[in-house]
Write a protein that holds these residues in place. Structure first.
Motif, PDB file in Angstrom:
ATOM      1  N   PHE A   1      23.260  22.852 110.271  1.00 44.64           N
ATOM      2  CA  PHE A   1      24.510  22.801 109.509  1.00 44.64           C
ATOM      3  C   PHE A   1      25.709  23.002 110.433  1.00 44.64           C
TER       4      PHE A   1
ATOM      5  N   TYR B   1      26.280  19.859 112.143  1.00 46.82           N
ATOM      6  CA  TYR B   1      26.966  18.902 111.263  1.00 46.82           C
ATOM      7  C   TYR B   1      28.469  19.139 111.295  1.00 46.82           C
ATOM      8  N   SER B   2      28.870  20.407 111.209  1.00 47.98           N
ATOM      9  CA  SER B   2      30.291  20.731 111.264  1.00 47.98           C
ATOM     10  C   SER B   2      30.900  20.287 112.590  1.00 47.98           C
TER      11      SER B   2
ATOM     12  N   GLU C   1      31.373  16.449 112.661  1.00 47.42           N
ATOM     13  CA  GLU C   1      32.603  16.049 111.974  1.00 47.42           C
ATOM     14  C   GLU C   1      33.816  16.278 112.875  1.00 47.42           C
TER      15      GLU C   1
ATOM     16  N   PHE D   1      26.869  10.678 114.752  1.00 47.39           N
ATOM     17  CA  PHE D   1      26.068  10.865 113.544  1.00 47.39           C
ATOM     18  C   PHE D   1      24.678  10.241 113.692  1.00 47.39           C
TER      19      PHE D   1
ATOM     20  N   LEU E   1      22.708  13.018 115.281  1.00 46.89           N
ATOM     21  CA  LEU E   1      22.486  14.081 114.296  1.00 46.89           C
ATOM     22  C   LEU E   1      21.432  13.687 113.271  1.00 46.89           C
TER      23      LEU E   1
ATOM     24  N   LEU F   1      17.880  15.418 112.409  1.00 45.30           N
ATOM     25  CA  LEU F   1      17.573  15.891 111.058  1.00 45.30           C
ATOM     26  C   LEU F   1      16.310  15.240 110.511  1.00 45.30           C
TER      27      LEU F   1
ATOM     28  N   GLY G   1      28.004  11.666 105.622  1.00 48.88           N
ATOM     29  CA  GLY G   1      27.894  12.863 104.797  1.00 48.88           C
ATOM     30  C   GLY G   1      26.750  12.868 103.806  1.00 48.88           C
TER      31      GLY G   1
ATOM     32  N   VAL H   1      23.361  13.111 105.748  1.00 48.58           N
ATOM     33  CA  VAL H   1      23.205  14.396 106.440  1.00 48.58           C
ATOM     34  C   VAL H   1      23.031  15.537 105.448  1.00 48.58           C
ATOM     35  N   GLU H   2      23.874  15.576 104.428  1.00 51.18           N
ATOM     36  CA  GLU H   2      23.809  16.692 103.484  1.00 51.18           C
ATOM     37  C   GLU H   2      22.537  16.678 102.658  1.00 51.18           C
TER      38      GLU H   2
ATOM     39  N   LEU I   1      19.884  18.012 104.896  1.00 51.86           N
ATOM     40  CA  LEU I   1      20.078  19.451 105.098  1.00 51.86           C
ATOM     41  C   LEU I   1      19.714  20.258 103.855  1.00 51.86           C
TER      42      LEU I   1
END
Length: 223
Positions: free
Chosen positions: A16, A19-20, A23, A50, A53, A57, A137, A140-141, A144
């Motif tokens: 997480f 991820y921040s 961004e 991304f 990432l 993930l 988003g 990824v979210e 997560l």
């Protein structure tokens, strides 16, 4: 069991944070150029950051699944049944959004702080923000908060534990977007997380919750 859960939660927290940071890496160069960054430059930076990432993930998600005995989680073909269920979840998702909008109109709660800040960034870096909100988003979210966070809890082969996982992941999803100091907006975000979580827990295929998340974010940007 507790040790495994804590270990997985630690991994989710680190990802997480990643991820921040992703961004930040995409938005800051665009903002510093005062919106003058070229389309190819922004799209290329987003794709690299991304892309890395999401690969990380997805690999972690597959590793989590490989450690479980449950065979519930697999690619689910789009049948009439799954299409009908997904449509029902879309209706439920917009019902939650409508309830949130009515609460704001009646003055019961204000606009979420993160929403207003996102709209401000959208004015300065529209392409970067659109790519993050509608492409990066949702994927990824979902990986997560559904793919990893839900699988941080044990016994996912049992329906009861899947319910617990949906509830806890939804509450944390709400906290990631607002805070307990804004209880009504936290409840709205948590309810949205519950819709996504229920979709994933029912279908066993994370692509369906990703689709719902994409539709939700796209509608929020358009409206």
């Amino acid at each position: 069991m507790i040790k495994t859960t804590l270990k997985r939660l630690g991994i989710v927290l680190l990802l997480f944070i990643g991820y921040s940071y992703a961004e930040y890496m995409v938005l800051v160069p665009t903002l510093r150029s005062h919106g003058r960054a070229g389309t190819l430059e922004v799209a290329g930076l987003f794709t690299v950051v991304f892309g890395i990432l999401l690969l990380l993930l997805w690999g972690t998600y597959q590793w989590f699944l490989s450690k479980e005995k449950a065979d519930h989680w697999h690619r689910q073909p789009l049948t009439l049944k799954t299409a009908g269920f997904t449509a029902l979840m879309v209706i439920l998702m917009y019902a939650v959004q409508l309830a949130g909008g009515l609460l704001q109109m009646r003055g019961a709660t204000g606009e979420p702080a993160n929403q207003s800040s996102l709209m401000a960034i959208m004015q300065q870096a529209p392409l970067a923000m659109t790519l993050i909100a509608c492409v990066g988003g949702p994927a990824v979210e979902e990986l997560l908060f559904r793919g990893l966070l839900m699988h941080s809890f044990p016994h996912q082969e049992k329906i009861g534990w899947r319910v617990v996982a949906v509830i806890l992941s939804s509450m944390i999803f709400g906290l990631a977007h607002t805070s307990f100091t804004d209880p009504l907006n936290w409840a709205i975000y948590s309810a949205l997380g519950a819709v996504f979580g229920l979709t994933y827990a029912t279908t066993g295929d994370i692509r369906y919750s990703m689709f719902l998340h994409f539709v939700n974010n796209l509608a929020a940007l358009i409206l």
